[in-house]
Design an enzyme around this catalytic site. Structure first.
Site, PDB file in Angstrom:
ATOM      1  N   SER A   1       0.823  -1.203   0.000  1.00 41.20           N
ATOM      2  CA  SER A   1       0.000   0.000   0.000  1.00 41.20           C
ATOM      3  C   SER A   1       0.864   1.263   0.000  1.00 41.20           C
ATOM      4  O   SER A   1       1.663   1.480  -0.915  1.00 41.20           O
ATOM      5  CB  SER A   1      -0.967  -0.067   1.185  1.00 41.20           C
ATOM      6  OG  SER A   1      -1.993   0.884   1.067  1.00 41.20           O
TER       7      SER A   1
ATOM      8  N   ASP B   1      -9.749  -5.065  -4.525  1.00 42.15           N
ATOM      9  CA  ASP B   1      -9.159  -4.105  -3.595  1.00 42.15           C
ATOM     10  C   ASP B   1     -10.061  -2.882  -3.519  1.00 42.15           C
ATOM     11  O   ASP B   1     -10.229  -2.163  -4.499  1.00 42.15           O
ATOM     12  CB  ASP B   1      -7.766  -3.723  -4.092  1.00 42.15           C
ATOM     13  CG  ASP B   1      -6.954  -2.944  -3.076  1.00 42.15           C
ATOM     14  OD1 ASP B   1      -7.541  -2.114  -2.357  1.00 42.15           O
ATOM     15  OD2 ASP B   1      -5.738  -3.160  -3.009  1.00 42.15           O
TER      16      ASP B   1
ATOM     17  N   HIS C   1      -7.575  -5.690  -0.285  1.00 46.78           N
ATOM     18  CA  HIS C   1      -6.387  -4.863  -0.082  1.00 46.78           C
ATOM     19  C   HIS C   1      -5.428  -5.517   0.916  1.00 46.78           C
ATOM     20  O   HIS C   1      -4.220  -5.545   0.702  1.00 46.78           O
ATOM     21  CB  HIS C   1      -6.814  -3.481   0.428  1.00 46.78           C
ATOM     22  CG  HIS C   1      -5.687  -2.507   0.537  1.00 46.78           C
ATOM     23  ND1 HIS C   1      -4.986  -2.055  -0.559  1.00 46.78           N
ATOM     24  CD2 HIS C   1      -5.132  -1.885   1.619  1.00 46.78           C
ATOM     25  CE1 HIS C   1      -4.045  -1.205  -0.167  1.00 46.78           C
ATOM     26  NE2 HIS C   1      -4.115  -1.082   1.145  1.00 46.78           N
TER      27      HIS C   1
END
Length: 274
Positions: free
Chosen positions: A95, A225, A254
Site C-alpha cells: 500500500s 481491492d 487490499h
C-alpha cells in the site's frame, strides 16, 4: 530490534532478525512493522535476514509533526539501509509502503537493492487528475481526513472491519483479532503524521520513480481491492517499469497479505529466489 536517529532528529524503530540476504518490509498506512509479522516469520524460517521499520509518525517511531511525505520517508529508509549496510536487499512494500519502496529504490545507491515487490500498492498515483482520470476524487481523501480528526479511534475500527480486508463482502470470514490488531497498530502512531500521510499516499505521483527503477519488480494486486482500486494501480504501474511482472489475484482484498498469506508468501518466495 533497535532505533536509528535521522539527520533531523527523528527516531526510527526497526526490527532486524536473522542472517542471509536481507528482505526489507515497508508497511501501509496507518500501521507499523508489526503488520509484517507473518511474512517476517515465513522468510526468517527460509533463511533470510528480515528487517521492518515503523515509518516516522507510525508505530514506535517519533510522532513527527514534519517530514510526513514521500521524499522524507524514502530518505529515512536510505539512512536505515546505510546504518545497517544492507546490500542486494529485496524491498517489499504494501500500500503506502509500496510508494515508499518505489521512491527509495529509484534513488538507492548502487548495490543496495536487488529486487522490489509492490503489493496492493498506491503507485502510480491514487488521486484523480487530468493525467489520471481513473483515480479517486479528492473528496474521498478529504473524507478520510475528516473522519480521522473527528474520531480517529472509531475510524480505525471501521476501516479494517469493512473494506481493508474485504470483511464487508457477503460470506466473508471475519477475524476480530485482525481488526483489533489493525486498531492497535494505528492508535500507537501520531494523529498529525497519519493526517499528513493521507496526502502523501494519495497525491504523490510515482510515475518518474517507476520509470527510473532498473531492478526486477513484482507487482501483486487483488482485483477486489476496495482501498487502492486495481485498474488504476497495478496494470498502470507495470507499464511504467523496465522489468516489471504483474500477478493479479481474483477476489482478493487490499489486506491480502494477512487474509491470504498462505497464497502470497510462496509467490513472494519464488520471486526472491528467481
Amino acid at each position: 530490534m533497535g532505533t536509528i536517529t535521522t539527520k533531523d532528529g527523528t527516531e526510527i524503530f526497526y526490527k532486524d532478525w536473522g542472517t542471509g540476504q536481507p528482505i526489507v518490509f515497508h508497511h501501509g498506512w496507518p500501521l507499523s512493522a508489526d503488520d509484517w509479522d507473518n511474512q517476517m516469520m515465513f522468510f526468517l524460517n527460509q533463511g533470510y535476514r528480515v528487517i521492518a521499520h515503523d515509518r516516522r509518525g507510525h508505530g514506535r517511531s517519533s510522532q513527527t509533526a514534519t517530514g510526513n511525505e514521500m521524499d522524507t520517508y524514502a530518505a529515512d529508509v536510505a539512512e536505515l539501509t546505510d546504518k545497517l549496510d544492507l546490500k542486494d536487499a529485496v524491498h517489499i512494500g504494501h500500500s503506502t509502503g509500496g510508494g515508499e519502496v518505489a521512491r527509495y529504490v529509484a534513488r538507492a545507491k548502487q548495490g543496495r537493492v536487488a529486487k522490489a515487490v509492490l503489493v496492493s500498492a498506491v503507485p502510480p498515483i491514487m488521486l484523480k487528475t487530468e493525467n489520471n482520470p481513473g483515480g479517486l476524487p479528492l473528496e474521498v481523501f478529504d473524507g478520510f481526513r475528516a473522519a480521522l480528526v473527528a474520531n480517529r479511534a472509531q475510524f480505525y475500527v471501521d476501516v479494517p472491519a469493512g473494506p481493508f480486508y474485504g470483511f464487508n463482502r457477503p460470506g466473508a470470514k471475519v477475524y476480530q483479532g485482525v481488526i483489533d490488531n489493525w486498531w492497535r497498530q494505528g492508535m500507537i502512531g501520531g494523529a498529525k503524521a497519519h493526517y499528513d500521510c493521507i496526502k502523501a499516499f494519495s497525491e504523490t505521483d510515482f510515475t518518474e520513480d517507476l520509470k527510473a527503477i532498473d531492478v526486477p519488480v513484482l507487482v501483486l494486486h487483488g482485483d477486489d481491492d476496495q482501498i487502492v482500486p486495481y485498474a488504476d494501480a497495478a496494470p498502470l504501474t507495470v507499464k511504467l517499469l523496465k522489468n516489471g511482472t504483474l500477478k493479479t489475484y481474483p477476489g482478493f482484498p487490499h489486506g491480502m497479505l494477512t487474509t491470504h498469506a498462505d497464497v502470497i508468501n510462496p509467490d513472494l518466495l519464488a520471486f526472491v529466489r528467481s
